[in-house]
Motif scaffolding. Structure first.
Motif, PDB file in Angstrom:
ATOM      1  N   ALA A 169      -7.159  -5.194  -5.056  1.00  0.00           N
ATOM      2  CA  ALA A 169      -7.131  -3.800  -4.781  1.00  0.00           C
ATOM      3  C   ALA A 169      -7.953  -3.344  -6.006  1.00  0.00           C
ATOM      4  O   ALA A 169      -7.998  -2.947  -6.362  1.00  0.00           O
ATOM      5  N   PRO A 170      -9.211  -2.922  -4.890  1.00  0.00           N
ATOM      6  CA  PRO A 170     -10.391  -2.564  -5.774  1.00  0.00           C
ATOM      7  C   PRO A 170     -10.837  -1.218  -5.959  1.00  0.00           C
ATOM      8  O   PRO A 170      -9.404  -0.637  -5.394  1.00  0.00           O
ATOM      9  N   GLN A 171     -10.653  -0.477  -6.860  1.00  0.00           N
ATOM     10  CA  GLN A 171     -10.905   0.550  -7.376  1.00  0.00           C
ATOM     11  C   GLN A 171     -12.007   0.982  -7.237  1.00  0.00           C
ATOM     12  O   GLN A 171     -12.322   2.625  -7.346  1.00  0.00           O
ATOM     13  N   SER A 172     -13.739   0.806  -6.869  1.00  0.00           N
ATOM     14  CA  SER A 172     -14.882   1.499  -6.594  1.00  0.00           C
ATOM     15  C   SER A 172     -15.554   0.937  -5.840  1.00  0.00           C
ATOM     16  O   SER A 172     -15.316  -0.331  -5.639  1.00  0.00           O
ATOM     17  N   SER A 212      -7.378   2.461  -2.150  1.00  0.00           N
ATOM     18  CA  SER A 212      -7.331   2.580  -3.460  1.00  0.00           C
ATOM     19  C   SER A 212      -8.469   2.676  -3.905  1.00  0.00           C
ATOM     20  O   SER A 212      -9.177   3.334  -5.180  1.00  0.00           O
ATOM     21  N   VAL A 213      -9.588   3.230  -3.030  1.00  0.00           N
ATOM     22  CA  VAL A 213     -10.780   3.396  -3.518  1.00  0.00           C
ATOM     23  C   VAL A 213     -11.287   4.949  -3.374  1.00  0.00           C
ATOM     24  O   VAL A 213     -11.300   4.790  -1.675  1.00  0.00           O
ATOM     25  N   GLU A 227       0.636  -1.375   0.112  1.00  0.00           N
ATOM     26  CA  GLU A 227      -0.107  -0.088   0.330  1.00  0.00           C
ATOM     27  C   GLU A 227       0.983   1.631   0.239  1.00  0.00           C
ATOM     28  O   GLU A 227       0.352   2.488  -0.322  1.00  0.00           O
ATOM     29  N   GLU A 278     -16.909  -2.499  -7.057  1.00  0.00           N
ATOM     30  CA  GLU A 278     -16.062  -3.730  -7.119  1.00  0.00           C
ATOM     31  C   GLU A 278     -15.750  -4.084  -5.298  1.00  0.00           C
ATOM     32  O   GLU A 278     -14.940  -5.487  -5.244  1.00  0.00           O
TER      33      GLU A 278
END
Ligand SMILES: Cc1cc2nc3c(=O)[nH]c(=O)nc-3n(C[C@H](O)[C@H](O)[C@H](O)COP(=O)(O)OP(=O)(O)OC[C@H]3O[C@@H](n4cnc5c(N)ncnc54)[C@H](O)[C@@H]3O)c2cc1C
Lengths: 163, 320
Positions: free
Chosen positions: B14-17, B60-61, A69, B20
């Motif tokens: 690592a979802p983006q939304s 990551s969102v 991360e 997801e």
């Protein structure tokens, strides 16, 4: 389950392409993969501050941060404050003021001080205490540490006005 | 030692939304854990108290990280807003200075930059600090899954020790605070040993809205930290104050009632007896502070004299 994943990590201005276990913590990557032993492995629960590094200028506990991360961000460790082989004014002030005894807490304190002075170049004693309250010094050099931060602030201020 | 040092193995996602995230939660129900700041989760994983097969990273969102004012004047805070972002938000400071102050005290500066409000609400411990002030503000949370979304009042969100209303396929996306149309003032006071590190021994939050007569409390909300298996509203104490002037005697009575409603336990940090005494004192202090704000402030309830800028706040220079 993947045992290792490729990542790209920017530490002290250098980009490293690494192949690490996804469960690896930033502290362990810095120490064991990159040989940067400034950040110390101590309480590993966010209680002592010895593992503090900067991420995009902000101090964080690297024992509670996944390396995976920390990609796409600028990581700075105590080693990264050294310029042309010369210690940073903060590092110098710590040595000169006797703020370093056993030295185990020093790298964490030095980067936390960097973050403080970047935001607040002229802190009061109380502000220094609050800003560094996440750091334990088992030698008990807190008075000298506070003095060192004040001295470093003066030094940096003088440099800026060109004295 | 390596065993204790290293985290148990997992696959990192690592979802983006938000959709997801929901998809991943549904696909790996019961095997996945959401990872916000990780300041609680990493410690629990290291101790093998939680061993998820999949870790779904929320950093990551981007749509989970915001603090915004709604058209109706309400305030919405995204689950991934960090303690630091909340403490430094002008919007939060102007509206609910005591919520900003609570955020500023979630541990050391190192912890503020990483810990999130969503993680604080969802870990389900009665000792964390955001639930009490948010309970006094009548906050609601939005829970989202592939099945749809629902709004749950925070009062009712906590079902038991480390048990919340969040279902295994759900994600908390935001915290909603409706606008307050009367003069108000709030306070949250915690007792703890070491400022930067220690978990709250006991804490009390109070929020008072003033009646249009300008003299009496129209509504009073009081909530406690580490005083029961869950973050607790003390409704008896609240009822005792509604429609009254919040005098010294009234705060004393409310403190006494609150301490009877609380059911703290004994831990290494403190005995139940001491915590009960603390409830009495802290409720009184929180009410006093909130009442002072409501009777001296303008409409917003923010009293700048009670509020120090964080030493690392870049705006600190403006105050000199
Ligand atoms: C040194 C130190 C000092 C601390 N001091 C304090 C303090 O003074 N006061 C205080 O209240 N806390 C304190 N804490 C505890 C912790 O930092 C906070 O509770 C923090 O807000 C947790 O947030 P997080 O983002 O790190 O959560 P995480 O550790 O990422 O998550 C916590 C739990 O919530 C779940 N979760 C996270 N986000 C969501 C979501 N959006 N939807 C559903 N579930 C979710 C996770 O799966 C996990 O089970 C301290 C911790 C440390 C290490």
């Amino acid at each position: 389950m993947k045992q290792r994943v490729p990542i790209s990590l920017t530490v002290n201005g250098e980009i490293h392409e690494l192949f690490i276990p996804p469960w690896q913590l930033l502290l362990d990557t810095l120490r064991d993969e990159l040989g940067l032993t400034g950040a110390k492995r101590c309480c590993i629960e966010g209680q002592c501050g010895a593992c503090t590094v900067l991420i995009d200028g902000k101090p964080i506990n690297s024992c509670l941060y996944l390396t995976i991360e920390a990609q796409n961000q600028e990581i700075v460790t105590a080693e990264g404050l050294v310029e042309d082989g010369k210690p940073h004014p903060i590092q110098k002030a710590f040595v000169e003021r006797g703020a370093v005894q056993c030295g185990f807490c020093t790298p964490g304190l030095v980067v936390a001080t960097k973050a403080l002075l970047d935001q607040n170049p002229n802190p009061t004693e109380d502000e220094i205490r609050i800003a560094l309250s996440g750091h334990l010094c088992r030698c008990g050099a807190y008075v000298q540490i506070t003095e060192a931060v004040m001295a470093a602030a003066r030094e940096t201020a003088q440099k800026e006005v060109g004295v | 030692m390596n065993y204790l040092r290293e985290l148990p193995k997992f696959e990192y996602l690592a979802p983006q939304s938000i959709p997801e995230v929901c998809e991943m939660l549904a696909a790996h129900e019961g095997e996945a854990k959401l990872m916000a700041g990780g300041t609680d989760l990493i410690i629990m994983m290291r101790r093998r108290e939680v061993v998820p097969h999949y870790l779904i990273g929320l950093k990551s969102v981007p749509e989970l990280n915001f603090i915004r004012e709604e058209k109706d004047g309400g305030l919405t805070i995204g689950a991934m807003a960090t303690s630091w972002e909340i403490q430094s938000s002008s919007l939060v400071r102007q509206r609910y200075d005591f919520l900003a102050k609570t955020a500023a005290d979630i541990g050391s500066i190192e912890n503020l930059h990483v810990s999130t409000i969503g993680g604080n609400l969802c870990d389900g411990f009665p000792c964390v600090d955001f639930p009490a002030p948010l309970l006094t503000l009548d906050a609601k949370v939005k829970l989202v899954s592939q099945r749809g979304e629902r709004i749950v009042p925070l009062d009712g969100f906590y079902l038991g020790y480390q048990k919340t209303a969040v279902e295994p396929d759900e994600l908390l996306t935001e915290i909603q605070i409706l606008p307050h149309n009367h003069r108000y003032g709030g306070a949250y006071i915690k007792f703890h040993d070491r400022h930067a590190i220690d978990i709250t021994t006991t804490g009390a939050g109070a929020f008072i809205t003033l009646d249009s007569d300008g003299q009496t409390a129209r509504d009073v909300k009081i909530a406690l930290t580490t005083s029961a298996p869950v973050p607790l509203r003390v409704k008896g104490a609240e009822a005792a104050l509604c429609g009254r002037k919040v005098t010294e005697e009234a705060t004393e009575e409310a403190g006494r009632i609150a301490s009877e409603e609380a059911s703290p336990r004994t831990s290494w940090r403190s005995t139940a007896e001491f915590r009960t005494k603390l409830v009495q004192v802290l409720v009184r202090r929180a009410l006093r502070q909130a009442w002072r704000k409501v009777t001296t402030s303008s409409s917003s309830g923010a009293a700048p004299d009670l509020w120090l800028m964080h030493p690392l706040d870049p705006r600190i220079g403006e105050n000199r």
